[in-house]
Design a protein around this motif. Structure first.
Motif, PDB file in Angstrom:
ATOM      1  N   VAL A 536     -27.118  61.823   3.541  1.00  0.00           N
ATOM      2  CA  VAL A 536     -27.995  62.213   4.643  1.00  0.00           C
ATOM      3  C   VAL A 536     -28.642  63.547   4.276  1.00  0.00           C
ATOM      4  CG1 VAL A 536     -28.137  62.829   7.089  1.00  0.00           C
ATOM      5  CG2 VAL A 536     -26.539  61.049   6.345  1.00  0.00           C
ATOM      6  N   ASP A 537     -29.951  63.638   4.400  1.00  0.00           N
ATOM      7  CA  ASP A 537     -30.640  64.902   4.160  1.00  0.00           C
ATOM      8  C   ASP A 537     -30.473  65.813   5.377  1.00  0.00           C
ATOM      9  OD1 ASP A 537     -31.460  63.997   1.703  1.00  0.00           O
ATOM     10  OD2 ASP A 537     -33.400  63.273   2.427  1.00  0.00           O
ATOM     11  N   TYR A 538     -30.682  67.105   5.173  1.00  0.00           N
ATOM     12  CA  TYR A 538     -30.392  68.060   6.249  1.00  0.00           C
ATOM     13  C   TYR A 538     -31.376  69.223   6.226  1.00  0.00           C
ATOM     14  CZ  TYR A 538     -27.793  71.733   8.789  1.00  0.00           C
ATOM     15  OH  TYR A 538     -27.424  72.736   9.642  1.00  0.00           O
ATOM     16  N   LEU A 539     -31.931  69.514   7.390  1.00  0.00           N
ATOM     17  CA  LEU A 539     -32.793  70.682   7.585  1.00  0.00           C
ATOM     18  C   LEU A 539     -32.256  71.501   8.744  1.00  0.00           C
ATOM     19  CD1 LEU A 539     -36.606  71.028   7.539  1.00  0.00           C
ATOM     20  CD2 LEU A 539     -35.406  71.646   9.633  1.00  0.00           C
ATOM     21  N   ARG A 540     -32.144  72.795   8.544  1.00  0.00           N
ATOM     22  CA  ARG A 540     -31.678  73.693   9.609  1.00  0.00           C
ATOM     23  C   ARG A 540     -32.844  74.538  10.109  1.00  0.00           C
ATOM     24  NH1 ARG A 540     -29.574  78.909   9.755  1.00  0.00           N
ATOM     25  NH2 ARG A 540     -29.381  78.990   7.481  1.00  0.00           N
ATOM     26  N   ILE A 541     -33.130  74.413  11.381  1.00  0.00           N
ATOM     27  CA  ILE A 541     -34.208  75.190  12.010  1.00  0.00           C
ATOM     28  C   ILE A 541     -33.734  76.626  12.224  1.00  0.00           C
ATOM     29  CG2 ILE A 541     -35.632  75.437  14.080  1.00  0.00           C
ATOM     30  CD1 ILE A 541     -35.500  72.404  14.403  1.00  0.00           C
ATOM     31  N   ARG A 542     -34.578  77.581  11.888  1.00  0.00           N
ATOM     32  CA  ARG A 542     -34.219  78.990  12.056  1.00  0.00           C
ATOM     33  C   ARG A 542     -35.122  79.724  13.035  1.00  0.00           C
ATOM     34  NH1 ARG A 542     -33.115  82.527   7.217  1.00  0.00           N
ATOM     35  NH2 ARG A 542     -35.205  81.989   6.496  1.00  0.00           N
ATOM     36  N   ALA A 543     -36.155  79.054  13.542  1.00  0.00           N
ATOM     37  CA  ALA A 543     -37.053  79.749  14.464  1.00  0.00           C
ATOM     38  C   ALA A 543     -37.933  78.765  15.214  1.00  0.00           C
ATOM     39  CB  ALA A 543     -37.921  80.748  13.698  1.00  0.00           C
ATOM     40  N   TYR A 544     -38.393  79.228  16.359  1.00  0.00           N
ATOM     41  CA  TYR A 544     -39.432  78.560  17.136  1.00  0.00           C
ATOM     42  C   TYR A 544     -40.530  79.588  17.364  1.00  0.00           C
ATOM     43  CZ  TYR A 544     -41.711  76.298  21.126  1.00  0.00           C
ATOM     44  OH  TYR A 544     -42.628  75.714  21.973  1.00  0.00           O
ATOM     45  N   PRO A 545     -41.822  79.305  17.127  1.00  0.00           N
ATOM     46  CA  PRO A 545     -42.412  77.990  16.866  1.00  0.00           C
ATOM     47  C   PRO A 545     -41.992  77.413  15.518  1.00  0.00           C
ATOM     48  CG  PRO A 545     -44.040  79.716  16.536  1.00  0.00           C
ATOM     49  CD  PRO A 545     -42.851  80.376  17.141  1.00  0.00           C
ATOM     50  N   PHE A 546     -42.086  76.103  15.430  1.00  0.00           N
ATOM     51  CA  PHE A 546     -41.598  75.392  14.265  1.00  0.00           C
ATOM     52  C   PHE A 546     -42.553  75.524  13.086  1.00  0.00           C
ATOM     53  CE2 PHE A 546     -39.935  72.633  17.847  1.00  0.00           C
ATOM     54  CZ  PHE A 546     -38.666  73.210  17.823  1.00  0.00           C
ATOM     55  N   ALA A 547     -41.983  75.845  11.940  1.00  0.00           N
ATOM     56  CA  ALA A 547     -42.771  75.907  10.714  1.00  0.00           C
ATOM     57  C   ALA A 547     -43.198  74.501  10.311  1.00  0.00           C
ATOM     58  CB  ALA A 547     -41.954  76.554   9.604  1.00  0.00           C
ATOM     59  N   HIS A 548     -44.246  74.404   9.513  1.00  0.00           N
ATOM     60  CA  HIS A 548     -44.799  73.103   9.126  1.00  0.00           C
ATOM     61  C   HIS A 548     -43.824  72.286   8.281  1.00  0.00           C
ATOM     62  CE1 HIS A 548     -48.716  73.814  10.867  1.00  0.00           C
ATOM     63  NE2 HIS A 548     -48.796  74.990  10.272  1.00  0.00           N
ATOM     64  N   GLU A 549     -42.868  72.948   7.614  1.00  0.00           N
ATOM     65  CA  GLU A 549     -41.886  72.211   6.818  1.00  0.00           C
ATOM     66  C   GLU A 549     -41.079  71.235   7.674  1.00  0.00           C
ATOM     67  OE1 GLU A 549     -41.938  76.335   4.758  1.00  0.00           O
ATOM     68  OE2 GLU A 549     -42.425  75.486   6.717  1.00  0.00           O
ATOM     69  N   ILE A 550     -40.919  71.555   8.952  1.00  0.00           N
ATOM     70  CA  ILE A 550     -40.173  70.673   9.854  1.00  0.00           C
ATOM     71  C   ILE A 550     -40.959  69.381  10.076  1.00  0.00           C
ATOM     72  CG2 ILE A 550     -39.185  70.452  12.170  1.00  0.00           C
ATOM     73  CD1 ILE A 550     -38.800  73.522  12.104  1.00  0.00           C
ATOM     74  N   HIS A 551     -42.247  69.497  10.249  1.00  0.00           N
ATOM     75  CA  HIS A 551     -43.096  68.305  10.384  1.00  0.00           C
ATOM     76  C   HIS A 551     -42.973  67.444   9.130  1.00  0.00           C
ATOM     77  CE1 HIS A 551     -45.964  69.804  13.744  1.00  0.00           C
ATOM     78  NE2 HIS A 551     -44.811  70.464  13.813  1.00  0.00           N
ATOM     79  N   ASP A 552     -43.007  68.099   7.971  1.00  0.00           N
ATOM     80  CA  ASP A 552     -42.933  67.356   6.706  1.00  0.00           C
ATOM     81  C   ASP A 552     -41.594  66.643   6.561  1.00  0.00           C
ATOM     82  OD1 ASP A 552     -45.440  68.374   6.156  1.00  0.00           O
ATOM     83  OD2 ASP A 552     -44.682  70.031   4.926  1.00  0.00           O
ATOM     84  N   PHE A 553     -40.522  67.301   6.983  1.00  0.00           N
ATOM     85  CA  PHE A 553     -39.190  66.723   6.880  1.00  0.00           C
ATOM     86  C   PHE A 553     -39.085  65.451   7.721  1.00  0.00           C
ATOM     87  CE2 PHE A 553     -34.717  66.300   8.124  1.00  0.00           C
ATOM     88  CZ  PHE A 553     -34.068  66.423   6.902  1.00  0.00           C
ATOM     89  N   VAL A 554     -39.543  65.528   8.960  1.00  0.00           N
ATOM     90  CA  VAL A 554     -39.488  64.363   9.841  1.00  0.00           C
ATOM     91  C   VAL A 554     -40.355  63.238   9.271  1.00  0.00           C
ATOM     92  CG1 VAL A 554     -40.005  63.479  12.153  1.00  0.00           C
ATOM     93  CG2 VAL A 554     -38.983  65.752  11.883  1.00  0.00           C
ATOM     94  N   ALA A 555     -41.509  63.597   8.771  1.00  0.00           N
ATOM     95  CA  ALA A 555     -42.428  62.584   8.242  1.00  0.00           C
ATOM     96  C   ALA A 555     -41.852  61.850   7.038  1.00  0.00           C
ATOM     97  CB  ALA A 555     -43.759  63.236   7.864  1.00  0.00           C
ATOM     98  N   SER A 556     -40.954  62.501   6.296  1.00  0.00           N
ATOM     99  CA  SER A 556     -40.422  61.905   5.071  1.00  0.00           C
ATOM    100  C   SER A 556     -39.158  61.081   5.299  1.00  0.00           C
ATOM    101  CB  SER A 556     -40.127  63.003   4.044  1.00  0.00           C
ATOM    102  OG  SER A 556     -39.097  63.867   4.489  1.00  0.00           O
ATOM    103  N   HIS A 557     -38.751  60.889   6.563  1.00  0.00           N
ATOM    104  CA  HIS A 557     -37.543  60.112   6.856  1.00  0.00           C
ATOM    105  C   HIS A 557     -37.829  59.044   7.907  1.00  0.00           C
ATOM    106  CE1 HIS A 557     -35.880  63.801   5.051  1.00  0.00           C
ATOM    107  NE2 HIS A 557     -34.882  63.022   4.660  1.00  0.00           N
ATOM    108  N   GLU A 558     -37.023  57.991   7.876  1.00  0.00           N
ATOM    109  CA  GLU A 558     -37.169  56.909   8.847  1.00  0.00           C
ATOM    110  C   GLU A 558     -36.494  57.236  10.169  1.00  0.00           C
ATOM    111  OE1 GLU A 558     -35.742  53.282   7.201  1.00  0.00           O
ATOM    112  OE2 GLU A 558     -37.278  53.181   5.621  1.00  0.00           O
TER     113      GLU A 558
END
Length: 613
Positions: A536-558
């Motif tokens: 399982v891949d894993y991304l840890r959010i460190r701030a809001y507003p969300f950085a664009h890497e979070i969008h990319d992470f979601v887009a790359s998974h089912e």
């Protein structure tokens, strides 16, 4: 070989006997609030740490002064896991009110040390039982009756140290550090430990598998709680004004900050260069913070959920008038009074949009005590760069409990005071418009009160204003300002700490988490890999507003599981507001909100169920 080791070795030679369990178990110390057990727990924790074994400690205490049950769990993990473990293998039972339930909650093969008068052996025949006459031992070494309940706790440290094989010299060093410069106190407490050690040596035969053996996994590490780390980060960041109102679990953050300010922010003449003010309530505290921020000071407050609720209106003023300030929210269980001494991550939605009208606030989400230190400093830079209140969101588990950590790095980056115009700047410009976007980042320039120039700003307003800070009720002028605030929030997206992608390989499944959940998630990832052969891949959010890497992470998974400690999936809700519509359907929740720190096994089991593993 000690007697206990010999017996254990003989047992292990028998068919079906358990193998030794080395540096991989959890201890639960059950006492009552106000009994002075904190010092004994700390000594035991630091003694295991002194043996080079990774360790963490969690205090589960009631929201009263004294008398109710309290538990302290210590986890030793050769693999470095520091999250709460759902089961505890060793019980120290000193509270008669909970002793029966405590021993019944142990798994088979566990061990229990208890006051012999409790007679707990009658409840379990599959647990190694060690009755100890704690009261008799304490009375024999402590003639002062009023001190016995405090010294009694140290006896269990000696008993447990002997049973586990912790070096007595290491324990002695821990006691000396605990009671530095108090020789009489040291003598009394270490005498109690030795009495417990001697009793265990002479009277107890070890028949459990749990042992501590020396490792070298704590060299260069420290033990600290998140509140102290936040306070240290604030002082390094140059905070000079602290306004607060006491509330569990954030009070110790202010105490740590104040102690450091008193030590390092006093002139050679003894004059303080800071102000720490205990206000009459949270409303006054945030008002002072914003007043100081407007005046040019680096200012902060610390609170928890109920205080956040009370700070709503002033926070809206800070957002709209664009005044810097830092607010630490050490989250606890709610709503209302809730469970003041239990942990949760349930202030996300209320804080992100705190105040009436259209508001969006920057939140930083440290995931370790080291990040508590680092992101606290970054919060002050962001507050002044963005000219807005910034929230540092921790929780009771991270804030009040003891965590092993790498040492903190000394900050080398200069303080970022943001866009501040001096008298000389104004002389060159002739004038400026306080709320005008001249650089394309939606952040206006500001002056500080006292800047000796007729065009400098001396007042601010929370009512409708135009780009020149003049009063207005014209729709187009009002919209121009609030639309710029939205663009400034987009600028913040590029300035806040980026998420940490812990693992991003070829898996179709992803985890997203934040804050103190990180420790449990990392352990769960190992469990899922070992037990279900699933990556399982894993991304840890460190701030809001969300950085664009979070969008990319979601887009790359089912499928992406959002793991959080609240009932209503608040982080998932924020993500749904931020992500493109076609990505929202990928999100799923794994939630825990019982008030105890999240454990890895709960994540693993829910994930396996939802995935049909």
């Amino acid at each position: 070989m000690a007697t206990g080791d010999l017996v254990l070795g003989q047992e292990q030679g028998q068919k079906g006997a358990r193998q030794r369990v080395v540096n991989d178990f959890s201890i639960n110390v059950a006492t009552v609030n106000g009994s002075g057990s904190q010092s004994a727990n700390s000594v035991l924790l630091k003694s295991i740490f002194g043996m080079g074994v990774p360790v963490s400690g969690k205090n589960l205490f009631p929201s009263n002064i004294a008398g109710l049950p309290t538990w302290y769990t210590i986890r030793a993990s050769k693999d470095g896991y520091v999250a709460r473990k759902r089961d505890t293998e060793i019980l120290v039972a000193l509270n008669p009110e909970t002793a029966k339930d405590d021993i019944l909650s142990l798994p088979a093969g566990a061990a229990a040390i208890y006051e012999e008068s409790f007679n707990l052996r009658q409840y379990r025949d599959d647990v190694a039982c060690y009755p100890v006459p704690f009261d008799k031992i304490t009375a024999s070494i402590c003639p002062e009756a009023k001190l016995r309940k405090l010294v009694r706790n140290m006896v269990f440290v000696g008993v447990l140290a002997q049973l586990l094989g912790i070096d007595l010299e290491v324990v002695e060093k821990s006691v000396r550090k605990q009671f530095a410069k108090k020789q009489k106190v040291f003598d009394l407490n270490f005498g109690a430990i030795k009495a417990g050690w001697e009793f265990a040596t002479e009277k107890l035969v070890k028949h459990d598998p749990f042992v501590i053996e020396r490792m070298n996994e704590t060299k260069g590490k420290i033990i600290i709680d998140g509140n102290a780390a936040c306070g240290m980060g604030a002082v390094f960041a140059g905070v000079t004004v602290v306004a607060w109102y006491p509330i569990t679990p954030s009070t110790s953050l202010i105490e740590a900050t104040a102690d450091l300010l008193k030590k390092y922010r006093v002139t050679s003449e003894g004059k303080a260069t800071f102000a720490v003010v205990q206000s009459e309530d949270e409303l006054a505290a945030i008002g002072m913070v914003l007043g100081a921020g407007w005046a040019g000071a680096r200012s902060m407050t610390s609170t928890s959920g109920p205080g956040i609720s009370l700070m709503s209106e002033f926070t809206g003023l800070g957002y709209y008038a664009e005044i810097p300030g830092v607010i630490f929210d050490v989250q606890r269980s709610g709503p209302a009074t809730g469970m003041p001494t239990r942990t949760q991550q349930a202030d996300l939605l209320s804080t992100a949009f705190l105040s009436h009208g259209d508001t969006k606030h920057v939140m930083l989400l440290p995931g370790s005590v080291k990040e508590c230190f680092e992101l606290s400093g970054e919060a002050f830079d962001l507050a002044e760069r963005l000219q807005t209140p910034v929230f540092v969101m921790t929780d009771l588990d991270l804030g009040m409990n003891n965590w092993m950590s790498e040492q903190f790095d000394y900050p080398e980056k200069p303080l970022d005071r943001g866009k501040v115009l001096s008298k000389e700047d104004l002389d060159k410009l002739g004038s400026f418009a306080r709320y005008k976007d001249v650089d394309g980042d939606a952040i206006g320039w500001r002056t500080l009160p006292g800047t000796m120039h007729p065009k400098a700003a001396y007042f601010t307003r929370g009512s409708g204003h135009n780009s020149s800070a003049g009063y207005t009720e014209k729709p187009d002028e009002y919209q121009e300002v609030v639309d710029r605030l939205v663009r400034k929030f987009e600028t913040a997206r590029t300035l806040v700490p980026a998420p940490q992608i812990v693992k991003n390989g070829t898996s179709k499944i992803g985890f997203i988490a934040f804050g103190s959940s990180d420790f449990s998630v990392r352990e769960s990832l190992d469990q899922i890999k070992n037990e279900y052969k699933t990556d399982v891949d894993y991304l840890r959010i460190r701030a809001y507003p969300f950085a664009h890497e979070i969008h990319d992470f979601v887009a790359s998974h089912e499928r992406v599981y959002v793991i959080e400690q609240n009932r209503d999936a608040q982080m998932e809700s924020l993500l749904k507001l931020d992500l493109p519509a076609d990505q929202v359907v990928k999100l799923r929740s794994i939630l825990y909100y019982g008030g105890l720190p999240l454990d890895a096994r709960s994540i693993t089991e829910e994930f396996a169920t939802k995935e049909g593993l």
